[in-house]
Design an enzyme around this catalytic site. Structure first.
Site, PDB file in Angstrom:
ATOM      1  CG  HIS A   1       4.761 -36.290  27.355  1.00 34.56           C
ATOM      2  ND1 HIS A   1       4.783 -35.331  26.368  1.00 34.56           N
ATOM      3  CD2 HIS A   1       5.792 -35.980  28.180  1.00 34.56           C
ATOM      4  CE1 HIS A   1       5.783 -34.490  26.582  1.00 34.56           C
ATOM      5  NE2 HIS A   1       6.397 -34.857  27.679  1.00 34.56           N
TER       6      HIS A   1
ATOM      7  CD  GLN B   1      10.979 -37.472   8.878  1.00 35.99           C
ATOM      8  OE1 GLN B   1      10.228 -36.755   8.256  1.00 35.99           O
ATOM      9  NE2 GLN B   1      11.897 -38.201   8.285  1.00 35.99           N
TER      10      GLN B   1
ATOM     11  NE  ARG C   1       5.853 -25.538  28.670  1.00 38.50           N
ATOM     12  CZ  ARG C   1       6.450 -26.436  27.905  1.00 38.50           C
ATOM     13  NH1 ARG C   1       7.609 -26.960  28.265  1.00 38.50           N
ATOM     14  NH2 ARG C   1       5.914 -26.784  26.756  1.00 38.50           N
TER      15      ARG C   1
ATOM     16  CE1 TYR D   1       8.055 -35.939  31.771  1.00 33.00           C
ATOM     17  CE2 TYR D   1       7.495 -33.781  30.897  1.00 33.00           C
ATOM     18  CZ  TYR D   1       8.060 -35.038  30.733  1.00 33.00           C
ATOM     19  OH  TYR D   1       8.614 -35.383  29.514  1.00 33.00           O
TER      20      TYR D   1
ATOM     21  CD  GLU E   1       4.064 -30.048  28.128  1.00 30.68           C
ATOM     22  OE1 GLU E   1       3.452 -29.167  28.791  1.00 30.68           O
ATOM     23  OE2 GLU E   1       3.997 -30.131  26.907  1.00 30.68           O
TER      24      GLU E   1
HETATM   25  P1  FAD Z   1      14.680 -36.828  -4.935  1.00 27.37           P
HETATM   26  O1  FAD Z   1      13.886 -36.029  -4.014  1.00 27.37           O
HETATM   27  O2  FAD Z   1      14.029 -37.959  -5.619  1.00 27.37           O
HETATM   28  O3  FAD Z   1      15.314 -35.847  -5.997  1.00 27.37           O
HETATM   29  C1  FAD Z   1      16.024 -36.267  -7.140  1.00 27.37           C
HETATM   30  C2  FAD Z   1      15.982 -35.167  -8.189  1.00 27.37           C
HETATM   31  O4  FAD Z   1      16.884 -35.475  -9.238  1.00 27.37           O
HETATM   32  C3  FAD Z   1      14.626 -34.998  -8.837  1.00 27.37           C
HETATM   33  O5  FAD Z   1      14.226 -33.646  -8.748  1.00 27.37           O
HETATM   34  C4  FAD Z   1      14.841 -35.436 -10.259  1.00 27.37           C
HETATM   35  O6  FAD Z   1      14.018 -34.732 -11.176  1.00 27.37           O
HETATM   36  C5  FAD Z   1      16.299 -35.098 -10.469  1.00 27.37           C
HETATM   37  N1  FAD Z   1      16.973 -35.840 -11.523  1.00 27.37           N
HETATM   38  C6  FAD Z   1      17.028 -37.198 -11.669  1.00 27.37           C
HETATM   39  N2  FAD Z   1      17.784 -37.510 -12.748  1.00 27.37           N
HETATM   40  C7  FAD Z   1      18.210 -36.351 -13.290  1.00 27.37           C
HETATM   41  C8  FAD Z   1      19.024 -36.039 -14.406  1.00 27.37           C
HETATM   42  N3  FAD Z   1      19.563 -36.972 -15.182  1.00 27.37           N
HETATM   43  N4  FAD Z   1      19.260 -34.751 -14.686  1.00 27.37           N
HETATM   44  C9  FAD Z   1      18.724 -33.757 -13.912  1.00 27.37           C
HETATM   45  N5  FAD Z   1      17.946 -34.015 -12.841  1.00 27.37           N
HETATM   46  C10 FAD Z   1      17.710 -35.283 -12.518  1.00 27.37           C
HETATM   47  N6  FAD Z   1      10.803 -37.905   3.639  1.00 27.37           N
HETATM   48  C11 FAD Z   1      10.891 -37.562   4.914  1.00 27.37           C
HETATM   49  O7  FAD Z   1      11.988 -37.539   5.453  1.00 27.37           O
HETATM   50  N7  FAD Z   1       9.787 -37.210   5.620  1.00 27.37           N
HETATM   51  C12 FAD Z   1       8.559 -37.205   5.079  1.00 27.37           C
HETATM   52  O8  FAD Z   1       7.595 -36.890   5.769  1.00 27.37           O
HETATM   53  C13 FAD Z   1       8.431 -37.553   3.729  1.00 27.37           C
HETATM   54  N8  FAD Z   1       7.239 -37.554   3.146  1.00 27.37           N
HETATM   55  C14 FAD Z   1       7.128 -37.909   1.843  1.00 27.37           C
HETATM   56  C15 FAD Z   1       5.894 -37.924   1.246  1.00 27.37           C
HETATM   57  C16 FAD Z   1       5.754 -38.255  -0.083  1.00 27.37           C
HETATM   58  C17 FAD Z   1       4.402 -38.276  -0.694  1.00 27.37           C
HETATM   59  C18 FAD Z   1       6.918 -38.562  -0.848  1.00 27.37           C
HETATM   60  C19 FAD Z   1       6.791 -38.898  -2.306  1.00 27.37           C
HETATM   61  C20 FAD Z   1       8.162 -38.562  -0.262  1.00 27.37           C
HETATM   62  C21 FAD Z   1       8.284 -38.261   1.092  1.00 27.37           C
HETATM   63  N9  FAD Z   1       9.501 -38.291   1.726  1.00 27.37           N
HETATM   64  C22 FAD Z   1       9.604 -37.916   3.032  1.00 27.37           C
HETATM   65  C23 FAD Z   1      10.694 -38.815   1.065  1.00 27.37           C
HETATM   66  C24 FAD Z   1      11.666 -37.731   0.628  1.00 27.37           C
HETATM   67  O9  FAD Z   1      11.004 -36.745  -0.102  1.00 27.37           O
HETATM   68  C25 FAD Z   1      12.789 -38.367  -0.152  1.00 27.37           C
HETATM   69  O10 FAD Z   1      13.438 -39.327   0.633  1.00 27.37           O
HETATM   70  C26 FAD Z   1      13.813 -37.335  -0.614  1.00 27.37           C
HETATM   71  O11 FAD Z   1      13.199 -36.394  -1.443  1.00 27.37           O
HETATM   72  C27 FAD Z   1      14.978 -37.998  -1.342  1.00 27.37           C
HETATM   73  O12 FAD Z   1      15.827 -36.967  -1.751  1.00 27.37           O
HETATM   74  P2  FAD Z   1      16.833 -37.101  -2.977  1.00 27.37           P
HETATM   75  O13 FAD Z   1      17.434 -35.762  -3.151  1.00 27.37           O
HETATM   76  O14 FAD Z   1      17.734 -38.248  -2.760  1.00 27.37           O
HETATM   77  O15 FAD Z   1      15.936 -37.480  -4.213  1.00 27.37           O
HETATM   78  P1  NAP Z   2       8.546 -48.113   2.076  1.00 30.14           P
HETATM   79  O1  NAP Z   2       8.405 -47.537   3.409  1.00 30.14           O
HETATM   80  O2  NAP Z   2       9.682 -49.012   1.796  1.00 30.14           O
HETATM   81  O3  NAP Z   2       7.186 -48.875   1.769  1.00 30.14           O
HETATM   82  C1  NAP Z   2       6.975 -49.570   0.608  1.00 30.14           C
HETATM   83  C2  NAP Z   2       5.727 -50.436   0.761  1.00 30.14           C
HETATM   84  O4  NAP Z   2       5.557 -51.157  -0.417  1.00 30.14           O
HETATM   85  C3  NAP Z   2       5.804 -51.413   1.885  1.00 30.14           C
HETATM   86  O5  NAP Z   2       4.596 -51.299   2.613  1.00 30.14           O
HETATM   87  C4  NAP Z   2       5.949 -52.785   1.236  1.00 30.14           C
HETATM   88  O6  NAP Z   2       5.157 -53.557   2.079  1.00 30.14           O
HETATM   89  C5  NAP Z   2       5.390 -52.561  -0.160  1.00 30.14           C
HETATM   90  N1  NAP Z   2       6.119 -53.249  -1.207  1.00 30.14           N
HETATM   91  C6  NAP Z   2       7.460 -53.317  -1.413  1.00 30.14           C
HETATM   92  N2  NAP Z   2       7.738 -54.036  -2.525  1.00 30.14           N
HETATM   93  C7  NAP Z   2       6.556 -54.430  -3.041  1.00 30.14           C
HETATM   94  C8  NAP Z   2       6.200 -55.212  -4.165  1.00 30.14           C
HETATM   95  N3  NAP Z   2       7.100 -55.710  -4.985  1.00 30.14           N
HETATM   96  N4  NAP Z   2       4.889 -55.431  -4.385  1.00 30.14           N
HETATM   97  C9  NAP Z   2       3.955 -54.945  -3.561  1.00 30.14           C
HETATM   98  N5  NAP Z   2       4.245 -54.205  -2.477  1.00 30.14           N
HETATM   99  C10 NAP Z   2       5.538 -53.951  -2.215  1.00 30.14           C
HETATM  100  O7  NAP Z   2       8.619 -46.990   0.986  1.00 30.14           O
HETATM  101  P2  NAP Z   2       7.712 -45.726   0.671  1.00 30.14           P
HETATM  102  O8  NAP Z   2       6.397 -45.778   1.316  1.00 30.14           O
HETATM  103  O9  NAP Z   2       7.772 -45.613  -0.784  1.00 30.14           O
HETATM  104  O10 NAP Z   2       8.510 -44.541   1.316  1.00 30.14           O
HETATM  105  C11 NAP Z   2       9.823 -44.218   0.868  1.00 30.14           C
HETATM  106  C12 NAP Z   2      10.569 -43.503   1.930  1.00 30.14           C
HETATM  107  O11 NAP Z   2      10.026 -42.210   2.117  1.00 30.14           O
HETATM  108  C13 NAP Z   2      10.440 -44.246   3.240  1.00 30.14           C
HETATM  109  O12 NAP Z   2      11.616 -44.948   3.524  1.00 30.14           O
HETATM  110  C14 NAP Z   2      10.185 -43.180   4.244  1.00 30.14           C
HETATM  111  O13 NAP Z   2      11.287 -43.045   5.133  1.00 30.14           O
HETATM  112  C15 NAP Z   2      10.025 -41.883   3.475  1.00 30.14           C
HETATM  113  N6  NAP Z   2       8.749 -41.294   3.891  1.00 30.14           N
HETATM  114  C16 NAP Z   2       8.624 -40.891   5.160  1.00 30.14           C
HETATM  115  C17 NAP Z   2       7.450 -40.376   5.601  1.00 30.14           C
HETATM  116  C18 NAP Z   2       7.295 -39.893   7.015  1.00 30.14           C
HETATM  117  O14 NAP Z   2       6.208 -39.521   7.421  1.00 30.14           O
HETATM  118  N7  NAP Z   2       8.339 -39.863   7.800  1.00 30.14           N
HETATM  119  C19 NAP Z   2       6.378 -40.280   4.738  1.00 30.14           C
HETATM  120  C20 NAP Z   2       6.523 -40.710   3.440  1.00 30.14           C
HETATM  121  C21 NAP Z   2       7.725 -41.227   3.031  1.00 30.14           C
HETATM  122  P3  NAP Z   2       4.958 -55.132   1.944  1.00 30.14           P
HETATM  123  O15 NAP Z   2       6.280 -55.653   1.543  1.00 30.14           O
HETATM  124  O16 NAP Z   2       4.504 -55.606   3.288  1.00 30.14           O
HETATM  125  O17 NAP Z   2       3.878 -55.292   0.957  1.00 30.14           O
HETATM  126 FE1  SF4 Z   3      12.681 -31.490  14.508  1.00 33.16          FE
HETATM  127 FE2  SF4 Z   3      14.081 -30.348  12.554  1.00 33.16          FE
HETATM  128 FE3  SF4 Z   3      11.826 -31.671  11.972  1.00 33.16          FE
HETATM  129 FE4  SF4 Z   3      11.790 -29.301  13.234  1.00 33.16          FE
HETATM  130  S1  SF4 Z   3      12.480 -29.701  11.139  1.00 33.16           S
HETATM  131  S2  SF4 Z   3      10.640 -31.090  13.788  1.00 33.16           S
HETATM  132  S3  SF4 Z   3      13.576 -29.466  14.521  1.00 33.16           S
HETATM  133  S4  SF4 Z   3      13.693 -32.541  12.825  1.00 33.16           S
END
Ligand code: FAD
Ligand code: NAP
Ligand code: SF4
Length: 683
Positions: free
Chosen positions: A261, A348, A223, A175, A173
């Protein structure tokens, strides 16, 4: 064979013991070295003892600790752990005693950071600064080299006194030892530089001196950097020559190291195909007469069995999967591998935390490295709890609550559990996210949790129900920004593109460059008829310039960038670098991937209007019209929590708000799952 027998997986190769002559490993799985941050915390040794003890209880054959420096210069951080003095031995005994309560061996990893030291005292073969460290490391004098070799042996001897069964010498890695081996960092003209014989002298002298000081009955794992993945790294012949000399020097097991790294090649992130690097371990195995260990992106018992059974390696090392599930092997042995909480390789909560100077944990298992803060005690009074929403927050709450003895009932308005994870799993390179949904679905079955799909809960339903408490985990809704023409037919939301798979044209503007804007762009640059690189090793090697023919030093070759399927504009209003707030250890990969696909990243954008011509914007360079077919909105979200507030107004039963529903700012699955688990431990 009976029908049941045919379904049973025995994992014979995995659970076959390995006899090293003086000691026996109970199976073929090693928990690989991970720096967890516990090393430097208050009561860190008690916490590490609990952490490693749980993994030993979970059945792992051999544990390798996080890297410990043999001297001050070798520390990664100024306050990093070092084992050099007899008074330090007693603390380590806490760990070895806990692990040895089970039939598990434990080796201390000795790691000298060399020029990767994050402090001004770093030492390396020839004065230089690593691109990933702000400090220049000084070239070692010959006396300094001799003293360092002595320090390694002294560290190993102290480890032996502390009850460790052996040591792992970190030789990869990038080191210190790797820095001696590669011409990139070794410019010396004495007997420790120049020819390969000279460059490998340090590594071999370290091992010989350890063997001399610790005797025969002590495991030495080395390693070995099999792929440096940097320019001016080692040649394959050099790797093989060193590997052949390791046995004579005193090594018992050869572990695989992949990539320095500072290499700009992903080696463990989720977009790396599973077991992508086993081919190089297999190649070295054919050259040497020592047990070899396969590593990197191995996360299921089936994959382990396949590697061992086919003779590609003698052992398999996994690190992060033991954060995700300490009972990985117990479950595999009990034929319950579908109950394993699989590591999704997101980095993460583990690696990203280390870069933020936080204690490591796990996105899918927030108890990891916090073992002493949770109890496994059952509750005295079981409650019936309604859980609104089955995203990561609702699911983790329900499973943890059920494990503690409560009776959660999940209501989900969609036809499947998972919430936004059902969208995330559609992104090329995020296929592993399916495993988390599979895990939760299986837990719902195992714990007999009542689940109602296609059931949108409303205030009347909750008001007339007899639940003791209600947990609102209703997540988020996409934000639709106020832009003139936002209702135009060109405009799509990210769920419409990623989940509903609405047709998208060849030229697209993505509004918002957060995690979802990046993921949506990644989705759009891919041809949906091609399988993703993370499922296609050859395509992955080509894209990232990994030369499996090993023609040049370091096994790097020019990248063959895949032709982008669409022309994409990724837009943000901020002036900061695109993707600045993505994870430290994966953000650069996302950025590089989009750059390789010629995605146009525009910042300081003001959105004027959307019409038949396209998207009208203002930028510091002036007004523009992006003549796109579609505009995809990824502009963040707001919390879906109206139901919670209504309930609080009308009902006096306890109500809780978790996940994105509680706070939409920066919500990710790490916070959502942790909130679910923590609430279930309080109720
Ligand atoms: P949600 O996942 O939004 O779940 C809420 C649930 O509640 C839904 O299934 C909805 O249908 C249900 N619900 C709402 N109202 C009602 C009701 N009245 N009755 C019954 N059911 C209801 N996060 C990461 O940490 N790493 C990532 O790499 C990552 N990648 C992402 C990529 C994409 C494209 C997207 C869209 C999201 C990503 N996220 C990622 C974000 C992550 O998925 C969300 O932060 C997470 O799912 C939030 O969890 P939650 O349980 O709070 O809400
Ligand atoms: P986000 O990270 O808050 O990004 C939202 C984007 O929208 C920003 O780039 C912001 O940039 C823009 N924006 C905000 N308000 C706006 C407005 N009124 N008009 C136009 N642009 C606006 O949120 P997200 O991409 O929806 O992701 C949601 C969460 O999911 C994140 O917090 C993240 O942690 C999680 N997630 C994580 C991963 C991962 O790989 N770890 C991947 C996907 C999602 P400007 O304000 O500069 O325009
Ligand atoms: Fe790290 Fe857990 Fe994500 Fe695996 S699932 S990469 S152990 S945070």
């Amino acid at each position: 064979m009976t029908a049941l027998g045919a379904l049973m997986k025995n994992y014979d190769a995995l659970f076959k013991p390995l006899d090293l002559g003086f000691c026996k490993l109970r199976n073929r799985v090693i928990m690989g070295s991970m720096h967890t941050g516990l090393e430097e915390t208050k009561n860190g040794f008690d916490k590490m003892a609990a952490f490693y003890g749980d993994r030993a209880k979970g059945g792992v054959g051999l544990i390798v600790t996080g890297g410990i420096a043999p001297n001050l210069q070798g520390r990664i951080h100024p306050f990093g752990l070092q084992l050099s003095y007899p008074w330090q031995v007693a603390k380590h005994k806490k760990i070895t005693n806990k692990v040895h309560k089970h039939d598990t061996k434990i080796c201390l990893q000795i790691l000298h950071a060399g020029r990767y030291a994050y402090h001004p005292f770093g030492a390396t073969p020839s004065t230089s600064k690593a691109p990933i460290s702000p400090f220049k490391a000084r070239g070692m004098s010959k006396l300094g080299i001799k003293k360092t070799i002595w320090d390694y042996a002294n560290c190993a001897r102290l480890a032996q006194k502390a009850g460790y069964d052996g040591v792992e010498i970190m030789g990869s890695e990038g080191y210190l030892i790797n820095q001696f081996l590669a011409p990139r960092t070794n410019k010396r003209t004495d007997e420790y530089g120049g020819s390969f014989e000279n460059r490998s002298r340090f590594a071999l002298e370290v091992i010989r001196s350890i063997r001399e000081k610790t005797g025969e009955n002590f495991i030495i794992i080395y390693r070995l950097s099999m792929l440096d993945l940097i320019k001016d790294g080692q040649t394959w012949d050099e790797v093989v020559t060193l590997a052949k000399q390791l046995k004579e020097a005193g090594v018992n097991i050869v572990n695989t190291g992949i990539g320095w790294h500072e290499a700009r090649v992903p080696t463990i992130a989720t977009m790396v195909p599973r077991a992508a690097f086993v081919w190089i371990t297999e190649r070295i195995k054919k050259e040497i007469d020592l047990p070899v260990v396969a590593t990197n992106r191995i996360n299921t018992p089936d994959k382990i069995e396949e590697i061992l059974e086919s003779g590609q390696a003698d052992l398999v090392s996994m690190a992060r999967p033991f954060l995700a599930d300490p009972d990985f092997l117990l479950k595999a042995q009990a034929n319950k591998s579908d109950e394993i909480n699989t590591c999704i390789a997101c980095n993460q909560a583990c690696l990203d935390h280390i870069f933020q100077n936080k204690i490591s944990s796990c996105l899918v298992n927030p108890k990891a490295c916090h073992e002493t803060e949770y109890t496994s005690e059952k509750v005295k009074k079981a409650k019936r709890i309604a859980v609104v929403g089955s995203g990561p927050a609702g699911l983790s709450f329900a499973v943890e609550a059920a494990q503690r003895g409560h009776q959660p009932v999940i209501f989900e308005k969609a036809s499947e559990i998972g919430g936004q994870f059902n969208i995330a799993k559609e992104i090329p390179g995020k296929e592993e996210f399916r495993e988390t949904i599979r895990y939760f679905l299986k837990q719902i079955e195992v714990l007999n949790i009542e689940l109602h799909l296609n059931k949108e809960v409303n205030i009347d339903f909750l008001g007339s129900s007899d639940f003791d408490e209600v947990v609102f985990a209703s997540g988020v809704r996409p934000r639709i920004p106020k832009i003139d023409g936002i209702g135009h037919e060109k405009v799509l939301s990210y769920p419409e593109v990623l989940y509903q798979k609405k047709p998208v044209g060849k030229k697209v503007a993505v509004i918002g460059a957060g995690g979802i804007g990046f993921d949506t762009s990644e989705f759009l640059i891919h041809n949906p008829d091609h399988i993703s690189e993370s499922m296609d090793k050859e395509a992955f090697f080509k894209h990232w310039g990994i030369d499996t023919d090993y023609k040049d030093r370091g096994a790097v070759t020019p990248k063959e960038k895949p032709a982008p399927f669409r022309e994409i504009y990724l837009l943000q209003r901020k002036a900061t670098k695109h993707g600045k707030f993505l994870g430290k250890t994966t953000g650069w990969i996302h950025r590089q991937s989009l750059k390789d696909a010629n995605v146009n990243m525009l910042k300081e954008v003001t959105y004027k209007k959307i019409d038949d011509q396209g998207l009208h914007i203002e930028t510091p360079e002036g007004s523009k019209v992006l003549d796109v077919d579609n505009v995809v909105i990824c502009a963040g979200q707001y919390s879906d929590n109206e139901l919670f507030h209504k309930f609080k107004e009308l009902d006096n039963r306890p109500a809780h708000l978790i996940g994105g529903a509680e706070k939409s700012m920066e919500i990710d699955a790490k916070r959502a799952i942790k909130q679910g688990v923590n609430l279930a431990n309080k109720i």
